[in-house]
Design an enzyme around this catalytic site. Structure first.
Site, PDB file in Angstrom:
ATOM      1  N   TYR A 139       0.864  -1.193   0.000  1.00  0.00           N
ATOM      2  CA  TYR A 139       0.000   0.000   0.000  1.00  0.00           C
ATOM      3  C   TYR A 139       0.894   1.235   0.000  1.00  0.00           C
ATOM      4  CZ  TYR A 139      -3.846   3.071   1.682  1.00  0.00           C
ATOM      5  OH  TYR A 139      -4.783   4.061   1.828  1.00  0.00           O
ATOM      6  N   LYS A 167      -1.318  -1.219  -4.135  1.00  0.00           N
ATOM      7  CA  LYS A 167      -2.404  -0.245  -4.035  1.00  0.00           C
ATOM      8  C   LYS A 167      -1.740   1.118  -4.052  1.00  0.00           C
ATOM      9  CE  LYS A 167      -5.984   1.833  -1.271  1.00  0.00           C
ATOM     10  NZ  LYS A 167      -6.457   2.146   0.082  1.00  0.00           N
ATOM     11  N   SER A 169      -1.818   4.958  -3.919  1.00  0.00           N
ATOM     12  CA  SER A 169      -2.564   6.158  -3.561  1.00  0.00           C
ATOM     13  C   SER A 169      -1.715   7.420  -3.671  1.00  0.00           C
ATOM     14  CB  SER A 169      -3.134   6.032  -2.145  1.00  0.00           C
ATOM     15  OG  SER A 169      -4.157   5.067  -2.113  1.00  0.00           O
ATOM     16  N   GLY A 197      -5.658   4.392  -6.245  1.00  0.00           N
ATOM     17  CA  GLY A 197      -6.082   4.755  -4.903  1.00  0.00           C
ATOM     18  C   GLY A 197      -6.891   6.034  -4.823  1.00  0.00           C
ATOM     19  N   GLY A 216     -11.860   5.122  -0.706  1.00  0.00           N
ATOM     20  CA  GLY A 216     -12.571   5.428   0.524  1.00  0.00           C
ATOM     21  C   GLY A 216     -13.973   5.952   0.342  1.00  0.00           C
TER      22      GLY A 216
END
Length: 312
Positions: A139, A167, A169, A197, A216
């Site tokens: 991540y 992932k 972001s 992300g 999110g």
């Protein structure tokens, strides 16, 4: 050859669910899991930023994952973020996640101290060793973790055969290309995945080569991201971009509140679907009465955008 198809698509980052007394609500966790399954998402990402992981005890995080798995196992892909700010707790959560039967574990780098690449690799590989039969996802979220995934670190981690994806972001979409190129070189064309992300650039991330997205805000408006993904698969980028703009405006509106973004989204889910997910855990700020018009406007924007999908 590993099967990365289970990582291709829309994977909402799972929200923390609290009872009125502030404890973990396993009933809320189960209800949110059922809700997202019914919406048709590819999977869920449990225990990450949206799950308020840094504010929860490892035992609470175990309880959340167990509740998710009681509803999700075999129905959708489950990725468990297991990072804590020390190796021992992270290893414990990794072993627990494998015992629960997740598809993959994931981890940010350690936060606060800026560690050298070899220390970060040791940290991640220790988690992976504790879950030897489970795939591992890196991540990369440098704006929060304080440490960016470098190409030398990724190439070192690709020596671990369980490393299946990143992932990503970070904001530059070129990172997606670089990570994808390195993964394909090490694993083959269908052996490595990269997730977009930042929700605000889902379309551009997918066009750049991301296999799917973990985000999110997906859980509060999954229909929009599912439709964007469908349109991208069809090659209709202009239509996907139009929905991206709508989603971005909704995100900007929700971020206007005094309360934290997750508090806003959980309140919208309560109003729209009756999901009782609680607020957010301090020090994240909760909603205040002045947030009411912002929440109401954001909810209407979501409802209008979802209704308009029938015309796309």
């Amino acid at each position: 050859m590993k099967d990365i198809n289970k990582y291709r698509g829309i994977i909402p980052a799972f929200y923390a669910c609290y009872a009125p007394d502030g404890s973990i609500s396993t009933e809320g966790v189960k209800a949110l899991t059922r809700h997202l399954i019914a919406k048709g998402v590819k999977g869920v990402y449990v225990g990450g930023s949206s799950g308020e992981c840094i504010y929860q005890h490892p035992d609470e995080r175990k309880a959340v994952l167990e509740a998710v798995m009681s509803e999700a196992k075999g129905k959708i892909t489950v990725i468990a973020h297991v990072a804590c700010n020390n190796t021992a707790d992270s290893v414990e959560l990794a072993a627990h996640a494998e015992k629960c039967g997740v598809d993959a574990i994931a981890s940010i780098p350690p936060i606060y101290f800026h560690l050298p690449n070899y220390a970060i690799a040791d940290y991640w590989n220790a988690m992976s060793a504790a879950a030897p039969n489970t795939e591992f996802i890196i991540y990369n979220i440098p704006q929060l973790a304080g440490t960016a995934l470098t190409m030398p670190l990724l190439n070192e981690m690709l020596k671990n055969p369980n490393v299946i994806a990143v992932k990503n972001s970070s904001m530059p979409t070129q990172d997606i290309q670089m990570f994808k190129d390195a993964g394909i070189q090490a694993r083959g064309a269908d052996g490595f995945a990269v997730f977009n992300g930042p929700d605000e650039q889902f379309v551009s991330g997918r066009v750049m080569g991301a296999d799917g997205g973990i985000g999110g805000t997906y859980a509060v408006m999954p229909e929009l991201f599912l439709k964007m993904n469908e349109l991208i698969e069809k090659g209709d980028i202009p239509a996907a971009r139009d929905i991206q703009y709508k989603a971005d405006r909704i995100i900007y509106k929700m971020c206007e509140a005094h309360g934290n973004l997750y508090a806003v989204m959980k309140e919208i889910l309560r109003r729209m679907y009756g999901l009782e997910l609680g607020g957010v855990r301090a020090p994240l700020p909760g909603l205040i009465p002045e947030d009411e018009p912002i929440v109401a406007e954001a909810q209407k924007m979501i409802e209008d955008a979802v209704a308009a999908l029938q015309e796309v």
